[in-house]
Scaffold this motif. Sequence first.
Motif, PDB file in Angstrom:
ATOM      1  N   LEU A  59       0.826  -1.208   0.000  1.00  0.00           N
ATOM      2  CA  LEU A  59       0.000   0.000   0.000  1.00  0.00           C
ATOM      3  C   LEU A  59       0.863   1.262   0.000  1.00  0.00           C
ATOM      4  O   LEU A  59       0.469   2.299  -0.540  1.00  0.00           O
ATOM      5  N   ILE A  60       2.039   1.184   0.600  1.00  0.00           N
ATOM      6  CA  ILE A  60       2.975   2.313   0.589  1.00  0.00           C
ATOM      7  C   ILE A  60       3.767   2.345  -0.712  1.00  0.00           C
ATOM      8  O   ILE A  60       4.074   3.416  -1.255  1.00  0.00           O
ATOM      9  N   THR A  61       4.086   1.161  -1.233  1.00  0.00           N
ATOM     10  CA  THR A  61       4.917   1.062  -2.431  1.00  0.00           C
ATOM     11  C   THR A  61       4.281   1.748  -3.637  1.00  0.00           C
ATOM     12  O   THR A  61       4.955   2.508  -4.363  1.00  0.00           O
ATOM     13  N   ALA A  62       3.011   1.491  -3.894  1.00  0.00           N
ATOM     14  CA  ALA A  62       2.359   1.978  -5.117  1.00  0.00           C
ATOM     15  C   ALA A  62       2.414   3.495  -5.263  1.00  0.00           C
ATOM     16  O   ALA A  62       2.899   4.007  -6.283  1.00  0.00           O
ATOM     17  N   PRO A  63       1.942   4.281  -4.278  1.00  0.00           N
ATOM     18  CA  PRO A  63       1.987   5.734  -4.467  1.00  0.00           C
ATOM     19  C   PRO A  63       3.399   6.314  -4.489  1.00  0.00           C
ATOM     20  O   PRO A  63       3.662   7.260  -5.236  1.00  0.00           O
ATOM     21  N   LEU A  64       4.309   5.750  -3.687  1.00  0.00           N
ATOM     22  CA  LEU A  64       5.685   6.259  -3.690  1.00  0.00           C
ATOM     23  C   LEU A  64       6.368   5.997  -5.025  1.00  0.00           C
ATOM     24  O   LEU A  64       7.091   6.857  -5.540  1.00  0.00           O
ATOM     25  N   TYR A  65       6.136   4.813  -5.597  1.00  0.00           N
ATOM     26  CA  TYR A  65       6.739   4.505  -6.887  1.00  0.00           C
ATOM     27  C   TYR A  65       6.176   5.419  -7.975  1.00  0.00           C
ATOM     28  O   TYR A  65       6.913   5.921  -8.838  1.00  0.00           O
ATOM     29  N   ALA A  66       4.866   5.652  -7.932  1.00  0.00           N
ATOM     30  CA  ALA A  66       4.242   6.540  -8.922  1.00  0.00           C
ATOM     31  C   ALA A  66       4.807   7.955  -8.810  1.00  0.00           C
ATOM     32  O   ALA A  66       5.127   8.586  -9.827  1.00  0.00           O
ATOM     33  N   LEU A  67       4.954   8.434  -7.590  1.00  0.00           N
ATOM     34  CA  LEU A  67       5.492   9.774  -7.381  1.00  0.00           C
ATOM     35  C   LEU A  67       6.944   9.850  -7.860  1.00  0.00           C
ATOM     36  O   LEU A  67       7.357  10.831  -8.490  1.00  0.00           O
TER      37      LEU A  67
END
Length: 422
Positions: free
Chosen positions: A299-307
């Motif tokens: 859940l943390i990985t997805a938005p951080l990777y996108a950013l």
Amino acid sequence: MTTAARTVSRSPTIILVFLLLAYILNFLDRQILGILLEPIKNDLKFTDSQLGILTGPAFALVYSLFGIPFALLADRTSRSMVITASLGLWSAFTALCGTATGFWQLFAYRLGVGLGEAGGVAPSYALIAERFPPAQRGKALGIFSLGVPIGLGLGAILGSWIAQNFDWRTAFLAMGILGLILAPIFKWVVRDPPRVAGAAAPSMGTLMATFPLVARKPSFWLLALGASLSSLCGYGLATWVASILIRSFDMSLIGAGRFLGSLLLIGGTAGVFLGGLLADRLGGKDRRWYAWLPAIAWLITAPLYALGLMVENLTLVWLLLVIPNALNILWLGPITTAVQHLVEPSKRATASAAFLLINNLIGLGVGPLLIGLISDALKSTYGVESLRYAAMGVLVFYLVAALLTLIAARYLRNDWVDEPQP
């Protein structure tokens, strides 16, 4: 202490070191194609879809399907011999990749790499389990698992350096020759322990008979599918991020290799350690943590990777991507441990084999190809940026993986099989 005693006491550590070296080469030879995609694309005029086939299905097809037969062969004959032969086979085909002049030729050589690597991991697990007592097994397996981030990181760094200073063909040849040199040394050092008298080697019939036991448990399928969707993203991004850095950030090949390699080495190594540490501490209090930990990480990985893929400052890109590069691999310890405990000890090999089959077919087989297909589909609209948007698009699978694993936590305590009491 006598010399003989010292030799015996050190032998498990020495064996673990050589198993780790072979595992590093396993992932190094797997990753090197990813860092060389751009020079191969420019030289042989491949599309992103063709590159996705080479990095995904061409490898995953035989790697997934031959893992179980090779594991059975290792159990019935010699595990060290099977690993040695596999190391030599995948190294030879890695070297042959450097001679390819067209798509189908390189496709065939990648099939050979996958065939060789299929015989490396399961026998290594078995040797570690035999050489280390239960109290030390988790630590030994954790050290062995470091082969994943180290191999991926070194593949990016060494592959890009060789290709930049020589050419992409030399990079394949050099890595292949390195494995061929290690193979006979590996066999000389790594020996199988004596077989227990009267112990029956597992057969395909035994495996097929015990598989339904784990297949009836909801947590197995939810954990397997969750980990597979995470691997879809992980393998896809590890394959294509270097190309994104070259196309969208105008980096050199060697610059992209160092950038990606540092992410994989620092982030990946930290993630493997963190996953095992937290799983042991929290899972002992509540077994649902074996599922909760990966879910939170994804859940943390997805938005951080996108950013990280959206920003333009390279320093900020690295700082944003190093965290998800740790979190996206954190699942290795918790989920593989949980899968081991969904069946009684004598059936754990079957559960692991089934889990790995699902994970490799979906993660390895689909991830790199899917990003390549989306990139080609978006090229007419986004041009050189199509690959960056394709990579961002697959991040949604991290969220689906988290959801499946959160659901798995509901079943995990009931599906868990306790160790028999002595």
